[in-house]
Design a protein around this motif. Structure first.
Motif, mmCIF file in Angstrom:
data_model
loop_
_atom_site.group_PDB
_atom_site.id
_atom_site.type_symbol
_atom_site.label_atom_id
_atom_site.label_comp_id
_atom_site.label_asym_id
_atom_site.label_seq_id
_atom_site.Cartn_x
_atom_site.Cartn_y
_atom_site.Cartn_z
ATOM 1 N N HIS A 249 0.832 -1.208 0.000
ATOM 2 C CA HIS A 249 0.000 0.000 0.000
ATOM 3 C C HIS A 249 0.864 1.254 0.000
ATOM 4 O O HIS A 249 0.586 2.214 -0.733
ATOM 5 N N GLU A 250 1.920 1.252 0.823
ATOM 6 C CA GLU A 250 2.833 2.395 0.850
ATOM 7 C C GLU A 250 3.532 2.561 -0.501
ATOM 8 O O GLU A 250 3.763 3.685 -0.956
ATOM 9 N N ALA A 251 3.857 1.439 -1.119
ATOM 10 C CA ALA A 251 4.523 1.505 -2.429
ATOM 11 C C ALA A 251 3.629 2.171 -3.466
ATOM 12 O O ALA A 251 4.078 3.026 -4.246
ATOM 13 N N ILE A 252 2.357 1.798 -3.492
ATOM 14 C CA ILE A 252 1.426 2.388 -4.456
ATOM 15 C C ILE A 252 1.270 3.882 -4.199
ATOM 16 O O ILE A 252 1.286 4.697 -5.128
ATOM 17 N N ASP A 253 1.144 4.261 -2.919
ATOM 18 C CA ASP A 253 1.030 5.686 -2.577
ATOM 19 C C ASP A 253 2.276 6.447 -3.018
ATOM 20 O O ASP A 253 2.188 7.567 -3.546
ATOM 21 N N ALA A 254 3.450 5.839 -2.794
ATOM 22 C CA ALA A 254 4.707 6.495 -3.160
ATOM 23 C C ALA A 254 4.829 6.665 -4.670
ATOM 24 O O ALA A 254 5.348 7.674 -5.153
ATOM 25 N N VAL A 255 4.348 5.692 -5.416
ATOM 26 C CA VAL A 255 4.374 5.807 -6.877
ATOM 27 C C VAL A 255 3.507 6.973 -7.336
ATOM 28 O O VAL A 255 3.890 7.753 -8.215
ATOM 29 N N HIS A 256 2.334 7.115 -6.733
ATOM 30 C CA HIS A 256 1.448 8.217 -7.101
ATOM 31 C C HIS A 256 2.067 9.571 -6.747
ATOM 32 O O HIS A 256 1.896 10.544 -7.493
ATOM 33 N N ARG A 257 2.796 9.632 -5.625
ATOM 34 C CA ARG A 257 3.378 10.901 -5.186
ATOM 35 C C ARG A 257 4.640 11.268 -5.962
ATOM 36 O O ARG A 257 4.836 12.424 -6.334
ATOM 37 N N HIS A 258 5.489 10.277 -6.191
ATOM 38 C CA HIS A 258 6.819 10.571 -6.732
ATOM 39 C C HIS A 258 6.987 10.229 -8.216
ATOM 40 O O HIS A 258 7.948 10.675 -8.839
ATOM 41 N N ARG A 259 6.100 9.393 -8.767
ATOM 42 C CA ARG A 259 6.198 8.982 -10.165
ATOM 43 C C ARG A 259 7.625 8.519 -10.523
ATOM 44 O O ARG A 259 8.265 9.075 -11.416
ATOM 45 N N PRO A 260 8.130 7.525 -9.820
ATOM 46 C CA PRO A 260 9.483 7.049 -10.116
ATOM 47 C C PRO A 260 9.538 6.364 -11.476
ATOM 48 O O PRO A 260 8.517 5.935 -12.020
ATOM 49 N N ASP A 261 10.738 6.263 -12.013
ATOM 50 C CA ASP A 261 10.925 5.547 -13.269
ATOM 51 C C ASP A 261 10.820 4.043 -13.052
ATOM 52 O O ASP A 261 10.356 3.305 -13.934
ATOM 53 N N VAL A 262 11.274 3.584 -11.881
ATOM 54 C CA VAL A 262 11.294 2.158 -11.573
ATOM 55 C C VAL A 262 10.818 1.938 -10.138
ATOM 56 O O VAL A 262 11.230 2.659 -9.226
ATOM 57 N N ALA A 263 9.948 0.950 -9.952
ATOM 58 C CA ALA A 263 9.545 0.508 -8.619
ATOM 59 C C ALA A 263 10.189 -0.849 -8.365
ATOM 60 O O ALA A 263 9.955 -1.799 -9.111
ATOM 61 N N LEU A 264 11.020 -0.917 -7.341
ATOM 62 C CA LEU A 264 11.708 -2.153 -6.971
ATOM 63 C C LEU A 264 10.960 -2.738 -5.780
ATOM 64 O O LEU A 264 10.986 -2.182 -4.678
ATOM 65 N N LEU A 265 10.268 -3.854 -5.989
ATOM 66 C CA LEU A 265 9.329 -4.378 -5.005
ATOM 67 C C LEU A 265 9.731 -5.754 -4.495
ATOM 68 O O LEU A 265 10.001 -6.663 -5.295
ATOM 69 N N ASP A 266 9.737 -5.911 -3.170
ATOM 70 C CA ASP A 266 9.870 -7.242 -2.580
ATOM 71 C C ASP A 266 8.534 -7.967 -2.733
ATOM 72 O O ASP A 266 7.469 -7.338 -2.746
ATOM 73 N N ILE A 267 8.584 -9.294 -2.853
ATOM 74 C CA ILE A 267 7.330 -10.041 -2.985
ATOM 75 C C ILE A 267 6.596 -10.134 -1.658
ATOM 76 O O ILE A 267 5.429 -9.797 -1.542
ATOM 77 N N GLN A 268 7.283 -10.614 -0.622
ATOM 78 C CA GLN A 268 6.636 -10.890 0.651
ATOM 79 C C GLN A 268 6.621 -9.643 1.525
ATOM 80 O O GLN A 268 7.576 -9.337 2.221
ATOM 81 N N MET A 269 5.497 -8.920 1.463
ATOM 82 C CA MET A 269 5.305 -7.753 2.317
ATOM 83 C C MET A 269 3.929 -7.839 2.962
ATOM 84 O O MET A 269 3.001 -8.407 2.388
#
Length: 219
Positions: A37-57
């Motif tokens: 959830h934090e990752a999705i919010d951060a993408v909306h706020r910062h619009r990064p070029d790449v999202a590096l995501l761990d599977i197990q969160m």
């Protein structure tokens, strides 16, 4: 500068990955997250070029977050980073639209290479993951990506040429150089290929190229 979101529920892992990325002057970590959830919010706020995501969160895992990011922020490429190498995780990551898949136990150089590759419109699988995908395709066990053998026949001859080179992991610029096309034309062909095949990204298209036997023709 490639702007990266780093998402992992373990602070120690985030610190280690951030330290590796800090060695590359072309990469900047612009945000961190501890769950999907934090990752999705951060993408909306910062619009990064790449999202590096761990599977197990906790809460929302990295694969579910990858699907949301792919839908809501198609300009952000997704790389899945995990300690798991089982086929089910690889297949699901590809199905959810991941542009890259790396193992935490792999070579740190894979991390920066993968980020550069997906940021430039390519796809990246670590050598261990690539070996498992190829083995899965040969055995018929890799079912995470949509089957696209029949739609390949609907591509134009030039689109099949582009798909064949895409299947070898080449970027748009490299494909253009091989086929004597400008990069914008290659990008248009890739978009048409994804639409015709009904796949989400270049990784799934590359799998389709392998299944259709197009890649062997380029070697």
């Amino acid at each position: 500068m490639i702007r990266v979101l780093l998402a992992d529920d373990e602070a120690v892992i985030r610190a280690g990955v951030r330290a590796i990325l800090a060695r590359d002057p072309g990469i900047e970590v612009v945000a961190e997250a501890a769950n999907g959830h934090e990752a999705i919010d951060a993408v909306h706020r910062h619009r990064p070029d790449v999202a590096l995501l761990d599977i197990q969160m906790p809460g929302l895992d990295g694969l579910a977050a990858a699907a949301r990011i792919h839908r809501d922020a198609p300009g952000t490429a997704v790389v899945v980073l995990t300690t798991f190498g089982e086929d089910e995780f690889i297949a699901r990551a590809l199905h959810e639209g991941a542009d890259g898949f790396l193992l935490k136990s792999g070579d740190p150089r894979d991390l920066t290479a993968g980020i550069h590759a997906v940021a430039n419109g390519g796809a990246y699988l670590s050598s261990q993951v690539a070996a498992r995908v190829i083995a899965g395709l040969r055995s018929g066990a890799m079912t995470g990506a949509p089957a696209a053998d029949n739609p390949v026949r609907n591509l134009t001859p030039r689109e099949r040429d582009v798909l064949a080179l895409l299947g070898t992991g080449l970027s748009n610029a490299e494909i253009g150089a091989r086929l004597h096309l400008v990069e914008g034309t290659v990008k248009a062909h890739v978009s048409a290929i994804l639409s015709t095949l009904g796949v989400r990204n270049r990784v799934q298209a590359a799998i389709a190229a392998h299944k259709a036997g197009l890649v062997s023709r380029t070697r």
